[in-house]
Design an enzyme around this catalytic site. Structure first.
Site, PDB file in Angstrom:
ATOM      1  N   LYS A 195      66.396 -25.587-105.664  1.00 38.55           N
ATOM      2  CA  LYS A 195      66.967 -25.911-104.907  1.00 38.55           C
ATOM      3  C   LYS A 195      68.537 -25.206-104.185  1.00 38.55           C
ATOM      4  O   LYS A 195      68.806 -25.268-105.643  1.00 38.55           O
ATOM      5  CB  LYS A 195      67.440 -27.930-104.471  1.00 38.55           C
ATOM      6  CG  LYS A 195      68.594 -27.115-102.450  1.00 38.55           C
ATOM      7  CD  LYS A 195      68.619 -28.609-101.996  1.00 38.55           C
ATOM      8  CE  LYS A 195      69.702 -29.006-101.531  1.00 38.55           C
ATOM      9  NZ  LYS A 195      69.907 -29.555-100.609  1.00 38.55           N
ATOM     10  N   LYS A 248      63.119 -24.466-102.484  1.00 40.94           N
ATOM     11  CA  LYS A 248      64.056 -24.856-101.347  1.00 40.94           C
ATOM     12  C   LYS A 248      64.799 -24.061-101.240  1.00 40.94           C
ATOM     13  O   LYS A 248      65.963 -23.928-101.682  1.00 40.94           O
ATOM     14  CB  LYS A 248      63.866 -25.829-100.822  1.00 40.94           C
ATOM     15  CG  LYS A 248      65.301 -25.546 -99.585  1.00 40.94           C
ATOM     16  CD  LYS A 248      65.682 -27.731 -99.240  1.00 40.94           C
ATOM     17  CE  LYS A 248      66.787 -27.645 -98.349  1.00 40.94           C
ATOM     18  NZ  LYS A 248      67.595 -28.876 -98.586  1.00 40.94           N
TER      19      LYS A 248
HETATM   20  C1  PBG Z   1      70.963 -32.343 -98.512  1.00 41.98           C
HETATM   21  C2  PBG Z   1      70.662 -31.024 -98.067  1.00 41.98           C
HETATM   22  C3  PBG Z   1      70.252 -31.016 -97.521  1.00 41.98           C
HETATM   23  C4  PBG Z   1      69.437 -30.254 -96.778  1.00 41.98           C
HETATM   24  C5  PBG Z   1      67.864 -31.009 -96.988  1.00 41.98           C
HETATM   25  N1  PBG Z   1      69.318 -31.680 -98.024  1.00 41.98           N
HETATM   26  C6  PBG Z   1      71.343 -29.813 -97.011  1.00 41.98           C
HETATM   27  C7  PBG Z   1      72.109 -28.466 -97.586  1.00 41.98           C
HETATM   28  O1  PBG Z   1      71.811 -29.057 -98.844  1.00 41.98           O
HETATM   29  O2  PBG Z   1      73.374 -28.492 -97.406  1.00 41.98           O
HETATM   30  C8  PBG Z   1      68.485 -28.695 -95.845  1.00 41.98           C
HETATM   31  C9  PBG Z   1      67.786 -28.467 -95.102  1.00 41.98           C
HETATM   32  C10 PBG Z   1      67.732 -27.708 -93.506  1.00 41.98           C
HETATM   33  O3  PBG Z   1      67.849 -26.486 -93.673  1.00 41.98           O
HETATM   34  O4  PBG Z   1      66.277 -27.948 -93.616  1.00 41.98           O
HETATM   35  N2  PBG Z   1      71.879 -32.110 -99.359  1.00 41.98           N
END
Ligand code: PBG
Length: 323
Positions: A195, A248
């Site tokens: 991520k 992601k």
């Molecule tokens: C929580 C999380 C996030 C997303 C999914 N889980 C936001 C982040 O990490 O700031 C983003 C999903 C999206 O942008 O569609 N940590």
């Protein structure tokens, strides 16, 4: 042999011929629909930067999921917006918190729907970071227990899968052990393994009301410049017991997906995040691109790069279009 004996256009001549040689296909079962749920009743607050998406309450969530199932969607991932946020994010592991309540309602009304839950602290903490703050930064080891408690609350409520998205080191193993010790050894973990600290999460943070109140997430989410590090993250999560690993965002990271597909045999998920969805919608709203065309093209590209499944806000439209 080459041109003129070889003519690549021969197999592109008709729709039926193109269908015959298509290498990548999409199916409704490929998609996971992300949904946002908050306390209350009858709520359907439109999320302006994510057309078609809403903040829902438990009752409207059930309605939305019933309609989504009608479109062919088989799985959802839930994000909770709590009643109150505090420094620890304590509503995250409340058995009567928004996500456990949502899971129980969904499993009662739609038992066949796969209910996945996002496990993270950022929606529940008043500072908006993904864990416990010690000395101005998110403390890794202090956060692990909080995440395990949250995952256990989701498990007790009947979740079909938990998906830690916090990017703390060791959290997959920690959650795995906590689940196993509590009798949930059959519950799979989908790890947000690679991520990246991405600007493409902007609209999500509005939807989930979770922007960090100070600083950013670069001390725990990955540097967008690093591909080899992404492979290490995935390998570590698999070693700790992840059942599914995720990359992601999706579209700006197709190289990571492809590399992960080549290196690992575990099921691979890709998250087409809020900013990717918002971008396509915004351009389409201006008449600059055709939304339907770019939706199919983007989903196909993500699958072609190696994803087995795609978390996408297009899940309903795409599944519905394939039925
Ligand atoms: C929580 C999380 C996030 C997303 C999914 N889980 C936001 C982040 O990490 O700031 C983003 C999903 C999206 O942008 O569609 N940590």
């Amino acid at each position: 042999m080459g041109y003129p004996e070889v003519r690549m256009r021969r197999l592109r001549r008709t729709g039926a011929l193109r269908d015959l040689v298509r290498e990548t296909t999409l199916a409704p079962a490929d998609f996971i629909l992300p949904l946002f749920v908050r306390p209350g009743e009858g709520i359907r607050n439109p999320i302006v930067s994510m057309p078609g998406m809403h903040q829902l309450s438990v009752d409207t969530l059930v309605e939305e999921c019933r309609d989504a199932a009608g479109d062919g969607v088989r799985a959802v991932i839930l994000f909770g917006i709590p009643e109150h946020k505090d420094a620890e994010g304590s509503e995250a592991w409340d058995d009567d918190g928004i996500i456990p309540m949502s899971i129980r309602a969904l499993k009662r009304e739609l038992p066949d729907l796969v209910v996945i839950t996002d496990v993270c602290m950022c929606e529940y903490t008043d500072h908006g970071h993904c864990g416990a703050i010690i000395d101005g930064d998110v403390d890794n080891d202090a956060t692990l227990d909080l995440l395990a408690r949250e995952a256990l609350a989701h498990a007790r409520a009947g979740a079909d899968m938990v998906a830690p998205s916090d990017m703390m080191d060791g959290r997959v193993g920690h959650i795995r052990h906590a689940l196993d010790d509590a009798g949930f050894s059959a519950l799979p973990i989908m790890a947000y393994a690679a991520k990246f600290a991405s600007g493409f999460y902007g609209p999500f943070r509005d939807a989930a009301e979770s922007p960090p109140q100070f600083g950013n997430r670069r001390s725990y989410q990955m540097d967008p410049a690093n591909a080899r590090e992404a492979m290490r993250e995935i390998a570590l999560d698999l070693k700790e017991g992840a059942d599914i690993v995720m990359v992601k965002p999706a579209m700006p990271y197709l190289d990571i997906l492809r590399e992960a597909r080549q290196r690992f045999d575990a099921p691979l998920a890709a998250y087409q995040v809020s900013g990717e969805y918002a971008m396509l919608h915004a351009a389409a709203a201006n008449g600059w691109i055709n939304l339907d065309t770019v939706m199919w093209e983007s989903l196909t590209a993500i699958k072609r790069a190696g994803a087995d499944m795609i978390l996408t806000y297009f899940a309903r439209t795409a599944a519905g279009g394939l039925q």
